[in-house]
Design a protein around this motif. Structure first.
Motif, PDB file in Angstrom:
ATOM      1  N   TRP A  21      -0.498  11.012  -0.362  1.00  0.00           N
ATOM      2  CA  TRP A  21       0.874  10.563  -0.173  1.00  0.00           C
ATOM      3  C   TRP A  21       1.697  11.631   0.533  1.00  0.00           C
ATOM      4  O   TRP A  21       2.635  11.305   1.285  1.00  0.00           O
ATOM      5  CB  TRP A  21       1.516  10.150  -1.498  1.00  0.00           C
ATOM      6  CG  TRP A  21       1.783  11.249  -2.508  1.00  0.00           C
ATOM      7  CD1 TRP A  21       1.017  11.606  -3.556  1.00  0.00           C
ATOM      8  CD2 TRP A  21       2.945  12.092  -2.556  1.00  0.00           C
ATOM      9  NE1 TRP A  21       1.594  12.619  -4.268  1.00  0.00           N
ATOM     10  CE2 TRP A  21       2.788  12.931  -3.670  1.00  0.00           C
ATOM     11  CE3 TRP A  21       4.089  12.217  -1.779  1.00  0.00           C
ATOM     12  CZ2 TRP A  21       3.728  13.894  -4.033  1.00  0.00           C
ATOM     13  CZ3 TRP A  21       5.033  13.165  -2.121  1.00  0.00           C
ATOM     14  CH2 TRP A  21       4.862  13.996  -3.241  1.00  0.00           C
ATOM     15  N   THR A  61       5.249   1.065   8.523  1.00  0.00           N
ATOM     16  CA  THR A  61       5.614   0.222   7.379  1.00  0.00           C
ATOM     17  C   THR A  61       5.207   0.858   6.051  1.00  0.00           C
ATOM     18  O   THR A  61       6.055   1.015   5.157  1.00  0.00           O
ATOM     19  CB  THR A  61       4.987  -1.175   7.530  1.00  0.00           C
ATOM     20  OG1 THR A  61       5.529  -1.809   8.694  1.00  0.00           O
ATOM     21  CG2 THR A  61       5.292  -2.037   6.312  1.00  0.00           C
ATOM     22  N   PRO A  62       3.932   1.248   5.827  1.00  0.00           N
ATOM     23  CA  PRO A  62       3.618   1.899   4.549  1.00  0.00           C
ATOM     24  C   PRO A  62       4.338   3.245   4.383  1.00  0.00           C
ATOM     25  O   PRO A  62       4.672   3.624   3.258  1.00  0.00           O
ATOM     26  CB  PRO A  62       2.095   2.088   4.606  1.00  0.00           C
ATOM     27  CG  PRO A  62       1.720   1.967   6.033  1.00  0.00           C
ATOM     28  CD  PRO A  62       2.710   1.030   6.639  1.00  0.00           C
ATOM     29  N   ARG A  87       7.387   3.908   5.392  1.00  0.00           N
ATOM     30  CA  ARG A  87       8.738   3.545   4.941  1.00  0.00           C
ATOM     31  C   ARG A  87       8.729   3.131   3.478  1.00  0.00           C
ATOM     32  O   ARG A  87       9.614   3.513   2.695  1.00  0.00           O
ATOM     33  CB  ARG A  87       9.301   2.422   5.818  1.00  0.00           C
ATOM     34  CG  ARG A  87      10.730   2.032   5.488  1.00  0.00           C
ATOM     35  CD  ARG A  87      11.297   1.078   6.528  1.00  0.00           C
ATOM     36  NE  ARG A  87      10.477  -0.118   6.687  1.00  0.00           N
ATOM     37  CZ  ARG A  87       9.720  -0.375   7.755  1.00  0.00           C
ATOM     38  NH1 ARG A  87       9.657   0.503   8.749  1.00  0.00           N
ATOM     39  NH2 ARG A  87       9.026  -1.485   7.836  1.00  0.00           N
ATOM     40  N   ASN A  88       7.733   2.352   3.078  1.00  0.00           N
ATOM     41  CA  ASN A  88       7.631   1.929   1.678  1.00  0.00           C
ATOM     42  C   ASN A  88       7.422   3.130   0.753  1.00  0.00           C
ATOM     43  O   ASN A  88       7.979   3.188  -0.350  1.00  0.00           O
ATOM     44  CB  ASN A  88       6.482   0.938   1.516  1.00  0.00           C
ATOM     45  CG  ASN A  88       6.749  -0.372   2.232  1.00  0.00           C
ATOM     46  OD1 ASN A  88       7.903  -0.711   2.523  1.00  0.00           O
ATOM     47  ND2 ASN A  88       5.692  -1.120   2.527  1.00  0.00           N
ATOM     48  N   ASP A 139      10.707   5.073   0.419  1.00  0.00           N
ATOM     49  CA  ASP A 139      11.636   4.349  -0.463  1.00  0.00           C
ATOM     50  C   ASP A 139      11.290   4.613  -1.925  1.00  0.00           C
ATOM     51  O   ASP A 139      12.175   4.821  -2.771  1.00  0.00           O
ATOM     52  CB  ASP A 139      11.586   2.850  -0.174  1.00  0.00           C
ATOM     53  CG  ASP A 139      12.234   2.486   1.153  1.00  0.00           C
ATOM     54  OD1 ASP A 139      12.966   3.336   1.707  1.00  0.00           O
ATOM     55  OD2 ASP A 139      11.999   1.357   1.630  1.00  0.00           O
ATOM     56  N   ALA A 140       9.992   4.584  -2.243  1.00  0.00           N
ATOM     57  CA  ALA A 140       9.554   4.832  -3.626  1.00  0.00           C
ATOM     58  C   ALA A 140       9.861   6.268  -4.043  1.00  0.00           C
ATOM     59  O   ALA A 140      10.322   6.526  -5.173  1.00  0.00           O
ATOM     60  CB  ALA A 140       8.065   4.532  -3.764  1.00  0.00           C
ATOM     61  N   ARG A 147       3.943   1.211  -6.186  1.00  0.00           N
ATOM     62  CA  ARG A 147       4.392   1.156  -4.787  1.00  0.00           C
ATOM     63  C   ARG A 147       3.805   2.305  -3.975  1.00  0.00           C
ATOM     64  O   ARG A 147       3.428   2.137  -2.818  1.00  0.00           O
ATOM     65  CB  ARG A 147       5.916   1.171  -4.734  1.00  0.00           C
ATOM     66  CG  ARG A 147       6.528  -0.166  -5.167  1.00  0.00           C
ATOM     67  CD  ARG A 147       7.944  -0.017  -5.693  1.00  0.00           C
ATOM     68  NE  ARG A 147       8.835   0.586  -4.716  1.00  0.00           N
ATOM     69  CZ  ARG A 147      10.053   1.044  -5.013  1.00  0.00           C
ATOM     70  NH1 ARG A 147      10.490   0.960  -6.283  1.00  0.00           N
ATOM     71  NH2 ARG A 147      10.818   1.571  -4.093  1.00  0.00           N
ATOM     72  N   ARG A 170       0.171   1.373  -3.420  1.00  0.00           N
ATOM     73  CA  ARG A 170       0.024   0.323  -2.407  1.00  0.00           C
ATOM     74  C   ARG A 170       0.262   0.869  -1.004  1.00  0.00           C
ATOM     75  O   ARG A 170      -0.428   0.499  -0.052  1.00  0.00           O
ATOM     76  CB  ARG A 170       0.986  -0.833  -2.702  1.00  0.00           C
ATOM     77  CG  ARG A 170       0.507  -1.784  -3.773  1.00  0.00           C
ATOM     78  CD  ARG A 170       1.294  -3.094  -3.743  1.00  0.00           C
ATOM     79  NE  ARG A 170       2.704  -2.861  -4.042  1.00  0.00           N
ATOM     80  CZ  ARG A 170       3.225  -2.899  -5.273  1.00  0.00           C
ATOM     81  NH1 ARG A 170       2.425  -3.130  -6.315  1.00  0.00           N
ATOM     82  NH2 ARG A 170       4.510  -2.707  -5.471  1.00  0.00           N
ATOM     83  N   ALA A 171       1.261   1.746  -0.863  1.00  0.00           N
ATOM     84  CA  ALA A 171       1.528   2.339   0.448  1.00  0.00           C
ATOM     85  C   ALA A 171       0.328   3.140   0.934  1.00  0.00           C
ATOM     86  O   ALA A 171      -0.067   3.068   2.111  1.00  0.00           O
ATOM     87  CB  ALA A 171       2.775   3.222   0.380  1.00  0.00           C
ATOM     88  N   ASP A 190      -2.511   0.684   1.929  1.00  0.00           N
ATOM     89  CA  ASP A 190      -2.261   0.064   3.226  1.00  0.00           C
ATOM     90  C   ASP A 190      -2.460   1.062   4.358  1.00  0.00           C
ATOM     91  O   ASP A 190      -3.065   0.740   5.393  1.00  0.00           O
ATOM     92  CB  ASP A 190      -0.843  -0.506   3.272  1.00  0.00           C
ATOM     93  CG  ASP A 190      -0.652  -1.677   2.314  1.00  0.00           C
ATOM     94  OD1 ASP A 190      -1.660  -2.235   1.850  1.00  0.00           O
ATOM     95  OD2 ASP A 190       0.520  -2.027   2.034  1.00  0.00           O
TER      96      ASP A 190
END
Length: 630
Positions: free
Chosen positions: A4, A90-91, A93-94, A97-98, A179, A182-183, A186
């Motif tokens: 991450w 997209t991932p 950004r997700n 956000d988390a 989240r 999942r990010a 993805d």
């Protein structure tokens, strides 16, 4: 595997910058290819002869293939990197956000992606006193698991708040951990897909780009197209009008255009409403990929189409006046090919010719059918040196393919189905011609030969007629499906017909009469068809009909209504009301059953018809040499 932290810190702009570098390499190769063709190969071919010159041209063509391959592959790398950057955003950004929510709540995101949360007193409901403070803890993400989380009481699902002394931070931490997970899932999926795709984009050692190399490039292009669908293809207006597509292309950036051409030359090159020069570039880029796709296939249809594509490739490399444009190419059905002598976007006079029976993408198309368009362009320049013509041959549909020795089978295949499928496609193409032409009011002529005249006739009878058409020419026609020229949308005074007296296709009996002839033609008709098939599919039809007639089964003169032929009123008949122009009678059936049907465009075989066609094409239809209607 991405962590991450790596996903958070990823600079997608660096991927975009790398893509730009590959794009520059692709563009340079494309420019080098143009210079080799225009400044070296063309000039050498025009000025030098002999073995040494031919050898030099051969080496230059090899160099051209190398640059074409570099242009294609570098363009694919560029789009792959841009697509990778687009999808990873997209991932990323997700994830951010988390992480932001975790920071706001005072949670800690651990190196392994788990989320630690502090102790908290649960909120009370139903006016009950609050329970004791619940301890803090850590939540792990479960993005890869499908089953729901167990609640704190061990049961599936979340317990009712307030009835258990659960830490209210637990559910929030679990959501954030999920989240994050999942990010990462993805992002790693995206990274894996594009890693596999990019790994395919490599060339074999050496300087020779072989047919096998292009076959591999075709697979590369297919792989990149699959990955780029989200990034690029969704924006292509395939369901819009040609005028709307032209507007869309106009407002794209140069970078967007280059990427679309690199990854979707098959779509852009066949999209009506895209400028002709762009379509030509896209289809020239796609042609070696199509050739590579068909290389090594053993079925006869693929071999036939491959030979046709290779013959077109040869034509495109030859110097030509007017210059040759490739406006469409494809391997659907019996093959698709749209070529123009002259640029339809800058031409004052545009003609679009639809071929008929037996036409498909093969060497005969490249060597014979295409020549008819060239003869028309040259004829137009002969009538008016300032005519600035663009002469198109449009094989955007499947013409009927005849090949049996049975007369009734040949009649049966002659249905309207192919023409009904081709008519709307032809009209959309013509709408695109009108949308992209840069002149105020170009003169446009629709031309149909043989079964192609039925396709043109049905297109003319659609609502609104053939877009932009000023005149219609029908030659060697078995009928248009119309009862009179007035039904073709341009006024009968703008419908011109050429019908050789010895062209049996223009005298085919009606479909009901054909059934009667066929039923009684088991001897003469079938024998004639067998002989005719040695001259090609149309020869088979003519041979069968001629054999039936010769056998005394029926004669054309005995038809119930001489104005009616296979697909309606004979366009050359007085009842149709068109302008019949003079053509050579052509050889009789006994001399050559095919020739009278094939001579209309050939100035070496017919001294009247090509000149009359050219006069109509340049807008001088009133000066054609006329012939008495039937």
């Amino acid at each position: 595997m991405l962590t991450w932290q790596q996903l958070r810190d990823l600079d997608c702009a660096e991927l975009d910058s790398a893509a730009d570098g590959w794009g520059k390499a692709s563009n340079r190769a494309d420019a080098a290819q143009d210079r080799v063709n225009a400044q070296m190969t063309a000039k050498l071919t025009a000025s030098q002869e002999g073995e040494a010159a031919r050898a030099a041209v051969g080496r230059l063509k090899d160099l051209n293939r190398n640059f074409a391959y570099i242009h294609t592959e570098c363009g694919l790398v560029r789009t792959s990197l841009n697509s990778l950057s687009f999808e990873l955003r997209t991932p990323q950004r997700n994830l951010k956000d988390a992480l932001e929510e975790a920071g706001t709540l005072g949670f800690t995101v651990n190196p392994d992606g788990s989320v630690s949360y502090p102790a908290a007193t649960p909120k009370s409901q139903f006016n009950l006193p609050p329970g004791p403070e619940a301890p803090g803890g850590s939540a792990n993400g479960r993005a890869y698991l499908l089953e729901p989380r167990p609640g704190p009481n061990g049961m599936l699902g979340t317990p009712t708040p307030g009835l258990l002394n659960a830490n209210p931070n637990q559910a929030k931490a679990e959501d954030i951990a999920d989240r994050i997970s999942r990010a990462l899932r993805d992002a790693n999926d995206i990274d894996g897909r594009f890693s596999r795709t990019l790994a395919k984009l490599k060339a074999e050692p050496g300087l020779k780009v072989s047919d096998a190399t292009w076959a591999d490039a075709a697979k590369d292009a297919a792989a990149v197209r699959e990955e780029a669908n989200k990034y690029l293809k969704a924006d292509i207006p395939v369901d819009k009008t040609p005028a709307e597509r032209k507007a869309w292309w106009t407002y794209l950036t140069q970078e967007q255009r280059e990427e679309l051409l690199a990854v979707y030359p098959d779509v852009i090159g066949n999209l009506d409403g895209i400028p002709s020069a762009v379509r030509d570039q896209a289809n020239r880029d796609n042609l070696p990929l199509l050739i590579g796709k068909l290389e090594g296939k053993d079925d006869e249809a693929s071999k036939t189409m491959l030979a046709g594509l290779q013959a077109i490739d040869t034509k495109l490399q030859e110097p030509s006046k007017p210059p040759l444009y490739l406006l469409g190419i494809g391997d659907q059905g019996n093959g698709r090919a749209i070529l123009s002598y002259g640029n339809p976007d800058t031409a004052k006079n545009v003609s679009a010719y639809v071929p008929g029976l037996g036409t498909k993408l093969n060497t005969d198309f490249a060597d014979g059918t295409l020549k008819r368009a060239k003869d028309t362009a040259r004829g137009a320049l002969g009538v008016d040196r300032e005519s600035n013509p663009a002469s198109i041959v449009w094989l955007g549909y499947d013409a009927p393919q005849l090949g049996t020795s049975d007369l009734m089978d040949n009649f049966d295949v002659m249905s309207r189905d192919n023409a009904e499928a081709g008519a709307p496609a032809y009209n959309e193409f013509m709408s695109g011609i009108s949308a992209t032409n840069e002149g105020k009011d170009p003169h446009i002529t629709a031309i149909g030969h043989s079964y192609g005249s039925l396709t043109v006739g049905l297109a003319a009878q659609e609502q609104g007629g053939i877009p932009g058409a000023d005149d219609i020419i029908l030659v060697g026609s078995p009928g248009t499906g119309a009862d009179s020229a007035d039904q073709l949308g341009v006024g009968k005074e703008h419908v011109y017909v050429g019908a050789a007296e010895n062209d049996l296709v223009t005298k085919l009996p009606t479909q009901n009469e054909a059934g009667g002839i066929g039923a009684g033609a088991a001897g003469g008709g079938s024998a004639g068809a067998v002989l005719g098939l040695s001259l090609g599919p149309v020869g088979g039809l003519l041979g069968g009909v001629g054999g039936a007639v010769a056998g005394g089964i029926a004669g054309y003169a005995a038809q119930d209504d001489p104005s009616k032929i296979y697909f309606g009123t004979d366009p050359a008949h007085k009842d149709f009301g068109a302008n019949r122009f003079r053509v050579d009678d052509g050889p009789t059936f006994s001399e050559d059953p095919m020739q009278a049907h094939s001579n209309y465009f050939d100035p070496d075989e017919d001294k009247y018809s090509p000149h009359n066609i050219a006069r109509v094409v340049v807008g001088q239809g009133e000066t054609v040499t006329r012939q008495q209607p039937r």
